[in-house]
Design an enzyme around this catalytic site. Sequence first.
Site, PDB file in Angstrom:
ATOM      1  N   LYS A  48       0.754  -1.191   0.146  1.00  0.00           N
ATOM      2  CA  LYS A  48      -0.011  -0.017  -0.145  1.00  0.00           C
ATOM      3  C   LYS A  48       0.864   1.198   0.151  1.00  0.00           C
ATOM      4  CE  LYS A  48      -3.785   1.830   2.618  1.00  0.00           C
ATOM      5  NZ  LYS A  48      -4.364   1.873   3.700  1.00  0.00           N
ATOM      6  N   ARG A  88       0.346   9.636   6.216  1.00  0.00           N
ATOM      7  CA  ARG A  88       0.333   8.246   6.393  1.00  0.00           C
ATOM      8  C   ARG A  88       1.649   7.801   6.069  1.00  0.00           C
ATOM      9  NH1 ARG A  88      -5.099   7.694   7.811  1.00  0.00           N
ATOM     10  NH2 ARG A  88      -6.584   7.855   6.331  1.00  0.00           N
ATOM     11  N   LYS A 101      -1.805  -1.506  -4.110  1.00  0.00           N
ATOM     12  CA  LYS A 101      -2.691  -0.440  -4.210  1.00  0.00           C
ATOM     13  C   LYS A 101      -2.106   1.035  -4.105  1.00  0.00           C
ATOM     14  CE  LYS A 101      -5.714   1.484  -0.692  1.00  0.00           C
ATOM     15  NZ  LYS A 101      -6.352   1.536   0.435  1.00  0.00           N
ATOM     16  N   TYR A 132     -14.594   0.623  -7.680  1.00  0.00           N
ATOM     17  CA  TYR A 132     -15.716   1.240  -7.625  1.00  0.00           C
ATOM     18  C   TYR A 132     -16.649   1.122  -9.166  1.00  0.00           C
ATOM     19  CZ  TYR A 132     -13.545   3.252  -3.711  1.00  0.00           C
ATOM     20  OH  TYR A 132     -12.700   3.038  -2.581  1.00  0.00           O
TER      21      TYR A 132
HETATM   22  C1  PBG Z   1      -7.357   2.959   5.016  1.00  0.00           C
HETATM   23  C2  PBG Z   1      -7.889   2.844   3.360  1.00  0.00           C
HETATM   24  C3  PBG Z   1      -7.652   3.900   2.542  1.00  0.00           C
HETATM   25  C4  PBG Z   1      -8.023   3.383   1.354  1.00  0.00           C
HETATM   26  C5  PBG Z   1      -8.437   2.156   1.377  1.00  0.00           C
HETATM   27  N1  PBG Z   1      -8.483   1.604   2.895  1.00  0.00           N
HETATM   28  C6  PBG Z   1      -7.420   5.263   2.526  1.00  0.00           C
HETATM   29  C7  PBG Z   1      -5.952   5.617   2.892  1.00  0.00           C
HETATM   30  O1  PBG Z   1      -5.115   5.007   3.285  1.00  0.00           O
HETATM   31  O2  PBG Z   1      -5.913   6.848   3.298  1.00  0.00           O
HETATM   32  C8  PBG Z   1      -8.240   4.199   0.093  1.00  0.00           C
HETATM   33  C9  PBG Z   1      -9.041   3.424  -1.119  1.00  0.00           C
HETATM   34  C10 PBG Z   1      -9.492   4.384  -2.099  1.00  0.00           C
HETATM   35  O3  PBG Z   1      -8.856   5.373  -2.327  1.00  0.00           O
HETATM   36  O4  PBG Z   1     -10.319   3.966  -2.781  1.00  0.00           O
HETATM   37  N2  PBG Z   1      -8.280   2.336   5.782  1.00  0.00           N
END
Ligand code: PBG
Length: 330
Positions: A189, A211, A242, A307
């Site tokens: 991530k 983050r 991701k 989505y």
């Molecule tokens: C955090 C989380 C995020 C997304 C999914 N789980 C956001 C982040 O890390 O700020 C993002 C998913 C998206 O942008 O569609 N729990």
Amino acid sequence: MVQNKKKTHWTQWKSKLIEDPVLPYFVIEGKSTVQPIKSMPGVNRFSVDELVKDVDSARQLGIKTILLFGVVSNRKKDDLGGNAFCPDDLISRAVKEIKDKIRGVTVITDVCLCAYTTHGHCGILTGHEGAIDRRKTLKALSEMALRHAEAGADWVAPSAMAKGQVAAIRQKLDSNGFHRVNILGYSAKFASVFYGPFREAAKSAPAFGDRREYQFASADSARALRRIAADIREGADMVMVKPALAYLDVIRQAKEKFRVPVAAYNVSGEYALMKLGAKKGYWDEQAALAEIMTSIRRAGADVIISYHAKDIVRRKNAEKKTLKSFNGGE
Ligand code: PBG
């Protein structure tokens, strides 16, 4: 022995999950409420009763798997994210309702504290400049996963990026008899601006800092791959990269290097871009969608979380129909 168990796990789910897009949902408290999300045209937050209706229609369309995110009001947030893992929490209620009322839906739940904490970070803080208290965070995440499993979730997807979260959750689930519940690790991530619209949707923007402390820098694919390896060792049944589009090379490397299935998350910012361009008339949305989905598959993703899932399935259905009439009907 553990290896064997995991193998049967996966083969059992494989046919159900692979090749089918996963549709994310935002769940809110209350009744009869559907809240459109401005930055993500066509995506809504649903109260549980409305969620069940929408999942039902999605299922009839051909969506087989959903991913649930909880969104609670500020009133329900605290420093520890307690409402994420309290008895009868929002997501557990949603899972129960869905499992009660709709057949044949695989439910994945997001396991993370950011939408439940006042500070908006993904874990519990130590109090020192946004640092995460790992021990407390792992305990909270495992509790949360257990609640979801008890409610009937098929998969839990820890996305807090806390080191050791997969092992902690696996252990908690197994010691409570939930061997059948799989873990999807949000392993790779990256700290990305493309989560912007999601943070509006989930009301989960960090109140301070960012983050970067626990998400990867975009150039750091080596670290992401190491984390994928670690998650697999800890027991992840599937791993995730991701966002998807800016990280297609990481998807490809993960696919080539590891034996577990790879999921790609076509995130909120990618969705918003697509919609904005289409609205402006810069491209035809369906054609652009087909091209992008093909690229994520070509990179090696076994599963795509998007989505756009309803549109993808609609397109698939239309293609099947055309093929049938091309072949002279049934
Ligand atoms: C955090 C989380 C995020 C997304 C999914 N789980 C956001 C982040 O890390 O700020 C993002 C998913 C998206 O942008 O569609 N729990």
